[in-house]
Design a protein around this motif. Structure first.
Motif, short mmCIF file in Angstrom:
data_model
loop_
_atom_site.label_atom_id
_atom_site.label_comp_id
_atom_site.label_asym_id
_atom_site.label_seq_id
_atom_site.Cartn_x
_atom_site.Cartn_y
_atom_site.Cartn_z
N HIS A 11 -8.23 13.63 -39.71
CA HIS A 11 -8.12 13.70 -38.89
C HIS A 11 -8.85 14.10 -37.45
N PRO A 12 -9.62 13.93 -37.14
CA PRO A 12 -10.85 14.29 -35.72
C PRO A 12 -10.41 15.24 -34.48
N THR A 13 -10.70 15.84 -35.12
CA THR A 13 -10.21 17.44 -34.11
C THR A 13 -11.75 17.89 -33.27
N ASP A 14 -11.79 17.95 -32.23
CA ASP A 14 -13.20 17.84 -31.88
C ASP A 14 -13.38 19.31 -32.64
N SER A 15 -12.40 20.20 -32.62
CA SER A 15 -13.34 21.45 -32.85
C SER A 15 -13.71 21.29 -34.61
N ARG A 16 -13.43 20.39 -35.50
CA ARG A 16 -13.63 20.01 -36.56
C ARG A 16 -15.33 19.87 -36.49
N LEU A 17 -15.35 18.19 -35.71
CA LEU A 17 -15.76 17.20 -35.10
C LEU A 17 -17.02 18.37 -34.92
N LEU B 53 -35.23 26.32 -38.37
CA LEU B 53 -34.44 26.58 -37.34
C LEU B 53 -34.87 28.35 -37.22
N LYS B 54 -35.08 28.66 -35.70
CA LYS B 54 -35.02 29.65 -35.46
C LYS B 54 -32.98 30.49 -36.03
N LEU B 55 -31.99 29.54 -35.43
CA LEU B 55 -31.12 30.39 -35.48
C LEU B 55 -30.30 28.70 -36.69
N THR B 56 -29.25 28.68 -37.43
CA THR B 56 -27.96 27.38 -37.81
C THR B 56 -26.82 28.03 -37.23
N HIS B 57 -26.73 29.19 -36.28
CA HIS B 57 -25.47 29.29 -36.44
C HIS B 57 -24.45 29.18 -37.31
N GLU B 58 -24.84 29.58 -38.78
CA GLU B 58 -23.31 28.59 -39.98
C GLU B 58 -22.88 29.83 -39.44
N ARG B 59 -22.75 30.86 -40.39
CA ARG B 59 -21.53 32.28 -39.52
C ARG B 59 -20.84 32.23 -38.31
N GLU B 60 -21.43 32.49 -37.36
CA GLU B 60 -20.50 31.87 -36.34
C GLU B 60 -19.65 30.07 -35.58
N GLY B 61 -20.34 29.37 -36.98
CA GLY B 61 -19.87 28.04 -36.91
C GLY B 61 -18.57 28.13 -37.37
N LYS B 62 -18.53 28.55 -38.42
CA LYS B 62 -17.29 28.35 -39.76
C LYS B 62 -16.16 30.01 -39.21
N THR B 63 -16.76 30.33 -38.92
CA THR B 63 -15.77 31.65 -37.35
C THR B 63 -14.72 31.05 -36.35
N LEU B 64 -15.81 30.95 -36.37
CA LEU B 64 -15.21 29.53 -34.59
C LEU B 64 -13.85 28.05 -35.15
N ARG C 45 -12.22 28.60 -37.77
CA ARG C 45 -10.89 29.20 -37.74
C ARG C 45 -10.48 29.70 -36.87
N ARG C 46 -11.31 29.85 -36.17
CA ARG C 46 -9.91 30.25 -34.44
C ARG C 46 -9.99 29.37 -34.25
N ALA C 47 -10.24 28.47 -33.92
CA ALA C 47 -9.57 27.11 -33.11
C ALA C 47 -8.58 26.21 -33.94
N LYS D 10 -9.67 26.36 -25.45
CA LYS D 10 -11.00 25.86 -24.71
C LYS D 10 -11.89 26.49 -24.74
N LYS D 11 -11.77 27.91 -25.11
CA LYS D 11 -12.88 28.49 -25.27
C LYS D 11 -13.72 28.78 -26.07
N VAL D 12 -12.90 28.42 -27.11
CA VAL D 12 -14.14 28.15 -28.51
C VAL D 12 -14.70 26.95 -28.70
N LEU D 13 -13.95 25.97 -27.80
CA LEU D 13 -14.98 24.75 -27.97
C LEU D 13 -15.67 24.39 -27.31
N ARG D 14 -15.79 24.83 -25.85
CA ARG D 14 -17.06 25.55 -24.94
C ARG D 14 -17.92 25.94 -25.89
#
Length: 245
Positions: A30-36, A55-66, A68-70, A83-87
């Protein structure tokens, strides 16, 4: 053709067909914005690493956290926090994309051509909004569309519209084709019947009547066969009403 020669099926069987459309669903979550957004960030980062881009930053850890929060905020219907998480997810995806795009010139032609389609799809996901048209619903399958079929248990299905033609008596499939772009059902009838005629050339018979639903109203002039649906109930014969049942 073999069944006709053996006498198991009469040729007149193929003169009357039922035509309808459905959705060929794709293997897409199911295509939720946060998952996509998270899938796009992860995919671009992995392809860049495979291509030799550091890459200097992959944001891997932050991406997984966001991600889950979404999911938690959506479940709790806390949409301002969502909306703040999606931004933030769009921000880190844009950061990864810019890092990769700056270093594309260092790659050979073949590797660059392999990366560019994925970068383009990720950019589409980053820039699209909920009410946009022509949205991308699956990173790996850009042909997926959101099609509403009016089902109470599943209002929307994600895939490609498919038209099927089957014989009226025994339900033998005599035509099947896809119609990308989710066109009106009536506009697919002529092409579906053309395919059916091509497939029945060896049998030596053509369809003469098409039994359809109300989605095919108003297309009688576009086809050379008799179109039968319940919208013509006042002009149908008793036999045709029986066919509809």
């Amino acid at each position: 053709e073999a069944a006709v020669e053996m006498g198991a099926v009469k040729k007149t069987e193929f003169e009357r067909v039922i035509v309808d459309t459905t959705v060929q669903e794709k293997a897409a979550a199911h295509p939720t914005d946060s998952r996509l957004l998270e899938v796009a960030r992860d995919k671009v980062a992995r392809l860049a690493k495979r291509a030799g881009i550091k890459l200097k930053l992959t944001h891997e850890r932050e991406g997984k956290t966001l991600r889950r929060r979404a999911a938690g905020y959506a479940h709790a219907r806390q949409f301002r926090r969502l909306k703040k998480v999606l931004r933030r997810q769009r921000t880190i995806l844009g950061s990864v994309l810019r890092q990769v795009q700056r270093k594309l010139g260092q790659l050979d032609e073949a590797t660059r051509e392999c990366l560019l389609p994925w970068i383009e799809r990720a950019e589409r996901i980053r820039s699209q909004r909920p009410h946009d048209k022509g949205k991308l619903y699956a990173l790996h399958a850009p042909e997926v569309e959101c099609i509403g079929k009016g089902k109470a248990r599943k209002p929307f299905e994600f895939g490609v519209k498919v038209s099927l033609a089957v014989t009226h008596r025994h339900g033998l499939v005599v035509g099947a084709r896809t119609f990308p772009g989710n066109p009106y059902d009536g506009h697919t009838l002529a092409e579906q019947l053309e395919q059916t005629r091509n497939l029945l050339q060896d049998v030596g018979v053509e369809p003469k009547a098409a039994i359809v639903d109300l989605g095919y109203r108003g297309v009688d002039d576009a086809v050379s066969v008799q179109v039968i649906h319940r919208g013509k109930s006042k002009t149908l014969t008793a036999q045709q009403r029986g066919w509809l049942r």
